[in-house]
Motif scaffolding. Structure first.
Motif, PDB file in Angstrom:
ATOM      1  N   UNK A  83      -1.611  -6.934  -6.427  1.00  0.00           N
ATOM      2  CA  UNK A  83      -2.487  -8.112  -6.372  1.00  0.00           C
ATOM      3  C   UNK A  83      -2.263  -9.007  -7.594  1.00  0.00           C
ATOM      4  N   UNK A  84      -2.188  -8.384  -8.759  1.00  0.00           N
ATOM      5  CA  UNK A  84      -2.015  -9.166  -9.993  1.00  0.00           C
ATOM      6  C   UNK A  84      -0.699  -9.934 -10.019  1.00  0.00           C
ATOM      7  N   UNK A 126       3.997  -0.920 -13.733  1.00  0.00           N
ATOM      8  CA  UNK A 126       4.084  -2.085 -12.846  1.00  0.00           C
ATOM      9  C   UNK A 126       5.529  -2.293 -12.411  1.00  0.00           C
ATOM     10  N   UNK A 163      -3.312   2.764  -0.293  1.00  0.00           N
ATOM     11  CA  UNK A 163      -2.504   2.631  -1.511  1.00  0.00           C
ATOM     12  C   UNK A 163      -3.220   3.305  -2.671  1.00  0.00           C
ATOM     13  N   UNK A 216     -10.471 -12.512  -3.383  1.00  0.00           N
ATOM     14  CA  UNK A 216     -10.110 -12.449  -4.792  1.00  0.00           C
ATOM     15  C   UNK A 216      -8.586 -12.339  -4.955  1.00  0.00           C
ATOM     16  N   UNK A 241      -2.015  -0.793  -6.200  1.00  0.00           N
ATOM     17  CA  UNK A 241      -2.638  -1.883  -5.433  1.00  0.00           C
ATOM     18  C   UNK A 241      -3.039  -3.028  -6.358  1.00  0.00           C
ATOM     19  N   UNK A 242      -3.672  -2.667  -7.482  1.00  0.00           N
ATOM     20  CA  UNK A 242      -4.057  -3.685  -8.490  1.00  0.00           C
ATOM     21  C   UNK A 242      -2.826  -4.444  -8.966  1.00  0.00           C
ATOM     22  N   UNK A 243      -1.785  -3.683  -9.300  1.00  0.00           N
ATOM     23  CA  UNK A 243      -0.577  -4.310  -9.836  1.00  0.00           C
ATOM     24  C   UNK A 243       0.013  -5.295  -8.834  1.00  0.00           C
ATOM     25  N   UNK A 245      -2.106 -13.077 -11.820  1.00  0.00           N
ATOM     26  CA  UNK A 245      -3.347 -12.939 -12.597  1.00  0.00           C
ATOM     27  C   UNK A 245      -3.359 -13.798 -13.855  1.00  0.00           C
ATOM     28  N   UNK A 246      -2.235 -13.855 -14.565  1.00  0.00           N
ATOM     29  CA  UNK A 246      -2.240 -14.573 -15.842  1.00  0.00           C
ATOM     30  C   UNK A 246      -2.400 -16.075 -15.616  1.00  0.00           C
ATOM     31  N   UNK A 302      -4.678   3.310  -6.315  1.00  0.00           N
ATOM     32  CA  UNK A 302      -5.467   2.224  -6.895  1.00  0.00           C
ATOM     33  C   UNK A 302      -4.671   1.328  -7.859  1.00  0.00           C
ATOM     34  N   UNK A 303      -3.962   1.936  -8.810  1.00  0.00           N
ATOM     35  CA  UNK A 303      -3.312   1.103  -9.829  1.00  0.00           C
ATOM     36  C   UNK A 303      -2.164   0.313  -9.204  1.00  0.00           C
TER      37      UNK A 303
END
Lengths: 164, 432
Positions: free
Chosen positions: A94-95, A66, A85, A142, A90-92, A152-153, A87-88
């Protein structure tokens, strides 16, 4: 006025965005000093707050670190555009409530160093030099929920309070 | 319409009859794997928000592996952060330095993780565990923090790519060559967001070590994970680790499951493959070009297992590493290390002029024990050949099977390992 950095290359990976030799730190300001170092040694010197990255396909492939998101955010990049992007990454993003947008048109609409105006709400990135306006799809609901919560947290914590 | 293995696992975890690709779920996680590079950041995030708990200390596995034994003070602090958290929160599965090695390889051999389960870790090669018929994927530190805290991770149900492999691999051609060939065909983002499910008689005959090599590299094609259905090979592997079939759930893809794409591979056509710089999809036949190497590296979660070391020893036995080459062998775990001692492989390596380093991720990601200098050329059994991956950005990394690395170490330039096959050797001797 924010300017854009355009890297046409595909598969710009997280090792290039922040090399492993700096992963013994997770302090954003420290990581930021080495953002994009193995791709473009002059990036950090040239980057200023609110700049925008425009890159080729599959941006952020490779490692799950991250630190890649933190490094470019710390270096002043306010958003990243790419046709796709990894995948990971992109997730990071967003989070972290960090805006990244899938868009192909930006690659041809901008040249490196152009000044740009970003309107996330309206979904537009305007090239100030040419006047061209690129429309991009907004973040999924989302992702927006997570961004509004502050990450996210915070999102998880808020949900827990609601359910309590 | 039927479901794939991955869809069935996710459906079971979220308590639904059926899930469909594209749907978003908060998925309960059976196992969270933690190492010392990405976990401390996750722990600090939780601390900063007063989220001081773990979802289940018996479901967290902590294995320091990237920077151990510590090579500098910063690395030592990362290790300390992980260990003090383990002690404070009573994390049950802690693998101390000297009793561990590379987290993915340690974990696959513990008997803890099982078919039908879900696993996340702050490491992209977590997909490795998919060879056990489970849904395992890498995430960043924030997702990891969320998983540690809540035992859940949000997932979009992925579509699946079916990779059907039939026929016999040629002598001297290994699962690493097969996966490099597949990545070459589909591209470094060919499976972006997809599950890579491996089937076919070639896979049916493959041992678990080879299967882990296949699922391990799903991320090199952008995959969310790799997965292989449970069969007798899986059951026997687990039974040897004290796990009986009544302790896990086997899922199988339905005959009418929907795949986004099907890739067919004839194993007999796969050649020893080398991924040229600077991307794993840049595969060519080993030995196509005479490329002089400075370093030969065997190790990593992809290819540091005992079968890999045996492949290397077969070629090095009675031979020497070329004068200008430094060869580094990194057993993936302490268990692999010990087995290599028992089988006499260590002696072979040392006699050949190779050095052996402590079980860790080491130079695979340029952190220690074999980091490359400017313009170094390395042939490596690892998983990535990105610019700067193993050290200096001007270094050149070529990815290959352990056999190709060993053959190249002996010759001093990138070499087709089939030159060292028994049959070829006989020919070579008579020609001399």
């Amino acid at each position: 006025m924010p300017k854009v950095f355009v890297y046409q290359r595909e598969h710009i990976n997280t090792d290039e965005i922040i090399p492993a030799r700096y992963l013994t730190s997770d302090v954003e300001a420290e990581l930021a000093q080495h953002a994009m170092e193995d791709l473009d040694g002059s990036f950090v010197e040239r980057a200023a707050s609110d700049d925008i990255l425009i890159c080729g396909e599959d941006f952020g492939c490779g490692s799950s670190r991250e630190h890649a998101v933190w490094a470019i955010r710390g270096a002043g990049v306010q958003a990243v555009f790419a046709p796709s992007f990894a995948r990971i990454f992109y997730r990071n993003a967003i989070n972290n409530g960090y805006p990244v947008f899938e868009n192909r048109e930006v690659l041809e609409a901008f040249e490196d160093g152009d000044e740009a105006a970003l309107d996330i709400e309206a979904g537009t990135l305007t090239n100030v030099r040419t006047g061209r306006v690129v429309h991009f799809a907004p973040l999924p609901d989302f992702a927006l929920d997570i961004a509004r919560a502050g990450g996210l947290l915070e999102y998880l914590k808020a949900k827990e309070v609601q359910h309590a | 319409m039927g479901m794939t293995i991955s869809e069935k696992i996710l459906a079971a975890k979220v308590g639904r009859e059926k899930v469909v690709p594209g749907e978003l779920y908060e998925v309960p996680i059976d196992w969270v794997l933690c190492h010392e590079v990405t976990t401390p950041a996750a722990l600090r995030m939780l601390e900063a928000r007063g989220m001081n708990r773990v979802f289940d200390p018996s479901r967290i596995v902590a294995i320091p592996d990237h920077t151990v034994p510590a090579m500098d003070i910063k690395a030592a602090k990362l290790y300390q952060k992980l260990k003090s958290w383990v002690q404070e929160f009573g994390i049950q599965h802690w693998f101390e330095v000297g009793r561990a090695g590379i987290a993915h390889v340690v974990l696959e051999g513990t008997g803890l993780i099982k078919p039908g389960e879900t696993l996340v870790s702050g490491d992209s090669h977590t997909c490795n565990a998919g060879a056990l018929g489970m849904f395992a994927t890498g995430v960043g530190s924030t997702d990891l923090a969320g998983a540690i805290y809540s035992g859940k991770v949000w997932f979009k149900v992925p579509e699946t790519m079916l990779i059907r492999v039939t026929g016999e691999l040629q002598e001297g051609v290994t699962p690493k060559d097969l996966v490099l060939e597949v990545i070459k065909r589909i591209g470094a983002d060919g499976a972006n967001y997809l599950v890579m499910e491996w089937v076919g008689d070639t896979i049916d005959r493959m041992d678990m070590e080879g299967r882990f090599t296949l699922t391990n590299m799903a991320i090199e094609a952008g995959g969310k994970t790799g997965i292989i259905a449970v069969d007798d090979t899986t059951r026997n592997f687990l039974a040897a680790r004290g796990v009986s079939p009544d302790q896990y759930t086997e899922h199988r893809s339905d005959p009418d499951a929907e795949y986004q794409v099907v890739v067919d591979i004839d194993a007999s056509e796969v050649e020893p493959t080398v991924a040229y710089p600077h991307i794993p999809s840049n595969g060519r036949v080993a030995g196509s070009d005479k490329i002089r190497v400075d370093q030969a590296y065997v190790g990593s979660c992809t290819n540091g297992r005992i079968s890999d070391l045996r492949d290397v020893a077969r070629i090095l036995r009675g031979r020497k590493v070329a004068d200008h080459v430094r060869m580094i062998v990194v057993p993936a775990t302490q268990a692999v290390w010990k087995q290599a001692v028992v089988e006499g492989l260590m002696e072979v390596f040392v006699d050949a002029g190779a050095t052996v380093s402590y079980p860790s991720c080491g130079a695979c990601l340029g952190m220690h024990s074999g980091v490359l200098g400017p313009n170094d050329v390395c042939i490596s059994s690892t998983n990535r050949n990105f610019v700067g991956r193993m050290g200096d950005p001007s270094a050149q990394i070529y990815l290959a099977s352990p056999a190709t690395v060993a053959a190249s170490a002996v010759r001093g330039y990138i070499t087709d390992p089939r030159e060292f096959n028994e049959s070829h050797q006989a020919v070579a001797v008579s020609a001399d």
